[in-house]
Design a protein around this motif. Sequence first.
Motif, PDB file in Angstrom:
ATOM      1  N   ARG A  95      26.993 -15.162 -22.791  1.00  0.00           N
ATOM      2  CA  ARG A  95      26.332 -13.973 -23.321  1.00  0.00           C
ATOM      3  C   ARG A  95      26.942 -13.556 -24.654  1.00  0.00           C
ATOM      4  NH1 ARG A  95      22.609 -11.097 -20.992  1.00  0.00           N
ATOM      5  NH2 ARG A  95      23.074 -12.032 -18.972  1.00  0.00           N
ATOM      6  N   PHE A  96      28.251 -13.703 -24.785  1.00  0.00           N
ATOM      7  CA  PHE A  96      28.898 -13.360 -26.046  1.00  0.00           C
ATOM      8  C   PHE A  96      28.420 -14.278 -27.171  1.00  0.00           C
ATOM      9  CE2 PHE A  96      32.291 -14.051 -29.168  1.00  0.00           C
ATOM     10  CZ  PHE A  96      32.434 -12.763 -29.656  1.00  0.00           C
ATOM     11  N   LEU A  97      28.341 -15.577 -26.901  1.00  0.00           N
ATOM     12  CA  LEU A  97      27.881 -16.519 -27.931  1.00  0.00           C
ATOM     13  C   LEU A  97      26.444 -16.219 -28.323  1.00  0.00           C
ATOM     14  CD1 LEU A  97      28.305 -19.012 -29.685  1.00  0.00           C
ATOM     15  CD2 LEU A  97      27.632 -20.423 -27.726  1.00  0.00           C
ATOM     16  N   LEU A  98      25.589 -15.925 -27.339  1.00  0.00           N
ATOM     17  CA  LEU A  98      24.209 -15.559 -27.636  1.00  0.00           C
ATOM     18  C   LEU A  98      24.156 -14.339 -28.542  1.00  0.00           C
ATOM     19  CD1 LEU A  98      21.123 -15.810 -27.109  1.00  0.00           C
ATOM     20  CD2 LEU A  98      21.462 -14.308 -25.133  1.00  0.00           C
ATOM     21  N   PHE A  99      24.946 -13.326 -28.218  1.00  0.00           N
ATOM     22  CA  PHE A  99      24.968 -12.105 -29.011  1.00  0.00           C
ATOM     23  C   PHE A  99      25.428 -12.399 -30.435  1.00  0.00           C
ATOM     24  CE2 PHE A  99      26.919  -8.216 -30.629  1.00  0.00           C
ATOM     25  CZ  PHE A  99      25.962  -7.263 -30.328  1.00  0.00           C
ATOM     26  N   PHE A 214      20.241  -5.874 -35.198  1.00  0.00           N
ATOM     27  CA  PHE A 214      19.869  -6.840 -34.171  1.00  0.00           C
ATOM     28  C   PHE A 214      20.784  -6.716 -32.959  1.00  0.00           C
ATOM     29  CE2 PHE A 214      17.107  -8.476 -37.307  1.00  0.00           C
ATOM     30  CZ  PHE A 214      16.235  -9.371 -36.708  1.00  0.00           C
ATOM     31  N   GLY A 215      22.069  -6.403 -33.200  1.00  0.00           N
ATOM     32  CA  GLY A 215      22.973  -6.171 -32.089  1.00  0.00           C
ATOM     33  C   GLY A 215      22.563  -4.960 -31.277  1.00  0.00           C
ATOM     34  N   ILE A 219      21.447  -4.997 -27.284  1.00  0.00           N
ATOM     35  CA  ILE A 219      22.156  -4.200 -26.285  1.00  0.00           C
ATOM     36  C   ILE A 219      21.200  -3.241 -25.584  1.00  0.00           C
ATOM     37  CG2 ILE A 219      23.878  -2.367 -25.993  1.00  0.00           C
ATOM     38  CD1 ILE A 219      25.573  -3.773 -28.077  1.00  0.00           C
ATOM     39  N   LEU A 220      20.286  -2.631 -26.327  1.00  0.00           N
ATOM     40  CA  LEU A 220      19.307  -1.728 -25.709  1.00  0.00           C
ATOM     41  C   LEU A 220      18.408  -2.474 -24.739  1.00  0.00           C
ATOM     42  CD1 LEU A 220      18.313   0.549 -28.741  1.00  0.00           C
ATOM     43  CD2 LEU A 220      19.841   1.095 -26.833  1.00  0.00           C
ATOM     44  N   VAL A 221      18.034  -3.711 -25.085  1.00  0.00           N
ATOM     45  CA  VAL A 221      17.229  -4.529 -24.178  1.00  0.00           C
ATOM     46  C   VAL A 221      18.020  -4.831 -22.910  1.00  0.00           C
ATOM     47  CG1 VAL A 221      16.182  -6.809 -23.863  1.00  0.00           C
ATOM     48  CG2 VAL A 221      15.788  -5.533 -25.973  1.00  0.00           C
ATOM     49  N   TRP A 222      19.278  -5.210 -23.080  1.00  0.00           N
ATOM     50  CA  TRP A 222      20.121  -5.493 -21.917  1.00  0.00           C
ATOM     51  C   TRP A 222      20.282  -4.256 -21.036  1.00  0.00           C
ATOM     52  CZ3 TRP A 222      24.526  -8.581 -24.794  1.00  0.00           C
ATOM     53  CH2 TRP A 222      24.061  -9.878 -25.037  1.00  0.00           C
ATOM     54  N   ARG A 223      20.463  -3.107 -21.665  1.00  0.00           N
ATOM     55  CA  ARG A 223      20.629  -1.886 -20.882  1.00  0.00           C
ATOM     56  C   ARG A 223      19.346  -1.536 -20.126  1.00  0.00           C
ATOM     57  NH1 ARG A 223      24.209   2.377 -24.558  1.00  0.00           N
ATOM     58  NH2 ARG A 223      26.223   1.320 -24.260  1.00  0.00           N
ATOM     59  N   ARG A 224      18.217  -1.773 -20.770  1.00  0.00           N
ATOM     60  CA  ARG A 224      16.954  -1.470 -20.120  1.00  0.00           C
ATOM     61  C   ARG A 224      16.752  -2.373 -18.896  1.00  0.00           C
ATOM     62  NH1 ARG A 224      11.071  -0.919 -23.177  1.00  0.00           N
ATOM     63  NH2 ARG A 224       9.916  -0.177 -21.345  1.00  0.00           N
ATOM     64  N   LYS A 225      17.253  -3.581 -18.989  1.00  0.00           N
ATOM     65  CA  LYS A 225      17.153  -4.504 -17.866  1.00  0.00           C
ATOM     66  C   LYS A 225      18.257  -4.281 -16.840  1.00  0.00           C
ATOM     67  CE  LYS A 225      14.823  -8.263 -20.362  1.00  0.00           C
ATOM     68  NZ  LYS A 225      14.881  -9.689 -20.762  1.00  0.00           N
ATOM     69  N   GLY A 226      19.151  -3.329 -17.126  1.00  0.00           N
ATOM     70  CA  GLY A 226      20.212  -3.005 -16.180  1.00  0.00           C
ATOM     71  C   GLY A 226      21.372  -3.973 -16.199  1.00  0.00           C
ATOM     72  N   ILE A 227      21.474  -4.743 -17.291  1.00  0.00           N
ATOM     73  CA  ILE A 227      22.557  -5.732 -17.377  1.00  0.00           C
ATOM     74  C   ILE A 227      23.877  -5.034 -17.688  1.00  0.00           C
ATOM     75  CG2 ILE A 227      23.407  -7.771 -18.596  1.00  0.00           C
ATOM     76  CD1 ILE A 227      20.499  -8.555 -19.059  1.00  0.00           C
TER      77      ILE A 227
END
Length: 229
Positions: A95-99, A214-215, A219-227
């Motif tokens: 996940r870090f590399l993707l980010f 983009f970061g 992060i907002l997408v991840w938070r919306r998905k509950g990650i």
Amino acid sequence: MSQQFSPNGFSILPPIVKNLLIINALLYLGMVAASRFNIDLNDILGLHFFMASDFKPFQIITYMFMHGSFGHLFFNMFALWMFGNVLENVWGAKRFLLFYLICGIGAGLTQELVQYIQYSVSLSQYDRVNLGDAIVSMSEYLNMMTTVGASGAVYGILLAFGMMFPNSLIYLYFAIPIKAKWFVIAYAAIELFSGLAMPGDHVAHFAHLGGMLFGLILILVWRRKGIYQ
């Protein structure tokens, strides 16, 4: 090769951060060595303006591993280690590399957009450009619009650190404490002001902001998905 761990169990040099440090350092040394044979790796691997003849699609990836000077490399890699090791320990390597890559690519795309706006507004009607000490053709000038550096990806990492650990203290110049959230806001404000007030200072301020943008979106997408919270 075994990993090193800090007392609290976190790796102080996790694998993705470690490999990014190594790759960036090796490419910088390669750039220095190649320059002795009149080969400019920054010109080959740096991100050219997409309307320039030297532009290649792969440059949207390779540009973020190239640097213009040792100081440029050092400060980017120091920030990558300082903030990136925490994020990789929390997120995991994949996940870090993707980010990191998405922030770097986003920064490059932002820079391309800004350069296109600048070209459309003030340059498209000219065949030649006066550089002060020389007059060059427009095609030659477009090939000079090259971006290098990991700064966009690093600014994305800085933004993520400030969002995830907003009240953590960062010590400016190793002496002045400031909360991470204010540090990030201040840096973003400085980059925005610099990009608007000093467009000719040869620093890709809007690429830095693009990496942060983009970061933020990711992060907002991840938070919306509950990650992540």
